[in-house]
Design a protein around this motif. Structure first.
Motif, mmCIF file in Angstrom:
data_model
loop_
_atom_site.group_PDB
_atom_site.id
_atom_site.type_symbol
_atom_site.label_atom_id
_atom_site.label_comp_id
_atom_site.label_asym_id
_atom_site.label_seq_id
_atom_site.Cartn_x
_atom_site.Cartn_y
_atom_site.Cartn_z
ATOM 1 N N ARG A 175 -9.627 2.839 -4.306
ATOM 2 C CA ARG A 175 -10.556 3.944 -3.943
ATOM 3 C C ARG A 175 -9.438 5.021 -3.592
ATOM 4 N N GLU A 176 -9.441 4.287 -1.829
ATOM 5 C CA GLU A 176 -9.039 4.762 -0.999
ATOM 6 C C GLU A 176 -7.431 5.304 -0.449
ATOM 7 N N ILE A 177 -6.937 4.690 -1.962
ATOM 8 C CA ILE A 177 -5.461 4.783 -2.160
ATOM 9 C C ILE A 177 -6.410 5.838 -2.593
ATOM 10 N N GLY A 178 -6.462 6.215 -3.307
ATOM 11 C CA GLY A 178 -6.514 7.665 -4.374
ATOM 12 C C GLY A 178 -6.478 7.430 -5.690
ATOM 13 N N PHE A 179 -7.286 6.685 -6.222
ATOM 14 C CA PHE A 179 -8.114 6.839 -7.496
ATOM 15 C C PHE A 179 -8.611 7.119 -8.213
ATOM 16 N N THR A 180 -8.097 7.763 -9.237
ATOM 17 C CA THR A 180 -10.539 8.446 -9.341
ATOM 18 C C THR A 180 -10.868 7.194 -10.708
ATOM 19 N N HIS A 181 -9.640 6.887 -11.249
ATOM 20 C CA HIS A 181 -10.149 6.541 -12.606
ATOM 21 C C HIS A 181 -9.768 4.955 -12.935
ATOM 22 N N PHE A 182 -11.206 3.465 -12.556
ATOM 23 C CA PHE A 182 -10.382 2.538 -13.195
ATOM 24 C C PHE A 182 -10.964 1.646 -14.343
ATOM 25 N N GLN A 183 -10.195 0.393 -14.412
ATOM 26 C CA GLN A 183 -10.634 -0.550 -15.562
ATOM 27 C C GLN A 183 -10.165 -1.181 -15.031
ATOM 28 N N GLY A 184 -10.988 -2.389 -16.340
ATOM 29 C CA GLY A 184 -10.913 -4.503 -15.594
ATOM 30 C C GLY A 184 -12.609 -4.913 -15.484
ATOM 31 N N TYR A 185 -11.714 -6.148 -15.291
ATOM 32 C CA TYR A 185 -13.157 -6.863 -15.425
ATOM 33 C C TYR A 185 -14.013 -6.790 -15.026
ATOM 34 N N LEU A 186 -13.886 -6.060 -13.775
ATOM 35 C CA LEU A 186 -15.174 -5.553 -12.667
ATOM 36 C C LEU A 186 -16.019 -5.168 -13.020
ATOM 37 N N PHE A 187 -15.477 -3.666 -13.686
ATOM 38 C CA PHE A 187 -16.384 -2.922 -14.963
ATOM 39 C C PHE A 187 -17.093 -3.113 -16.097
ATOM 40 N N LEU A 194 0.649 -0.708 -0.154
ATOM 41 C CA LEU A 194 0.209 0.057 0.256
ATOM 42 C C LEU A 194 0.787 1.633 -0.077
ATOM 43 N N ALA A 195 1.471 1.336 0.118
ATOM 44 C CA ALA A 195 3.168 3.089 1.042
ATOM 45 C C ALA A 195 3.690 2.706 -0.628
ATOM 46 N N LEU A 196 4.072 1.458 -1.069
ATOM 47 C CA LEU A 196 4.692 1.982 -2.803
ATOM 48 C C LEU A 196 3.466 2.012 -3.679
ATOM 49 N N VAL A 197 2.341 2.022 -3.659
ATOM 50 C CA VAL A 197 1.004 1.956 -4.614
ATOM 51 C C VAL A 197 0.773 3.751 -4.162
ATOM 52 N N ARG A 198 0.539 4.159 -3.058
ATOM 53 C CA ARG A 198 0.622 5.756 -2.450
ATOM 54 C C ARG A 198 1.670 6.673 -3.280
ATOM 55 N N THR A 199 3.298 6.011 -3.013
ATOM 56 C CA THR A 199 4.030 7.029 -3.083
ATOM 57 C C THR A 199 4.024 6.910 -4.476
#
Length: 75
Positions: free
Chosen positions: A42-54, A10-15
């Motif tokens: 979302r909690e980390i701070g992304f606002t744009h998403f893509q993937g099979y979930l959608f 999580l720290a790496l992705v946030r950085t």
């Protein structure tokens, strides 16, 4: 794997997210397949998403039809 992320992951992705945004780049969380991974991003701070979930890959016409059924969804 953001379904069960460790604190260092999580720290790496946030950085990386912070540095990307500081360069004026809009980051995209790609490859999301579960709601758990989506919430983590979302909690980390992304606002744009893509993937099979959608949704699975589809022709452009299918996306236009899907947007008309759910106009409030961010596509």
């Amino acid at each position: 794997d953001l379904d069960n992320p460790s604190a260092p992951q999580l720290a790496l992705v946030r950085t990386l997210l912070h540095h990307t945004k500081s360069l004026g780049i809009v980051p995209l969380a790609e490859g999301l397949e579960t709601s758990t991974a989506y919430r983590a991003c979302r909690e980390i701070g992304f606002t744009h998403f893509q993937g099979y979930l959608f949704g699975r890959p589809a022709a452009a016409g299918a996306m236009t039809a899907a947007r008309s059924l759910a106009p409030g969804l961010p596509c």
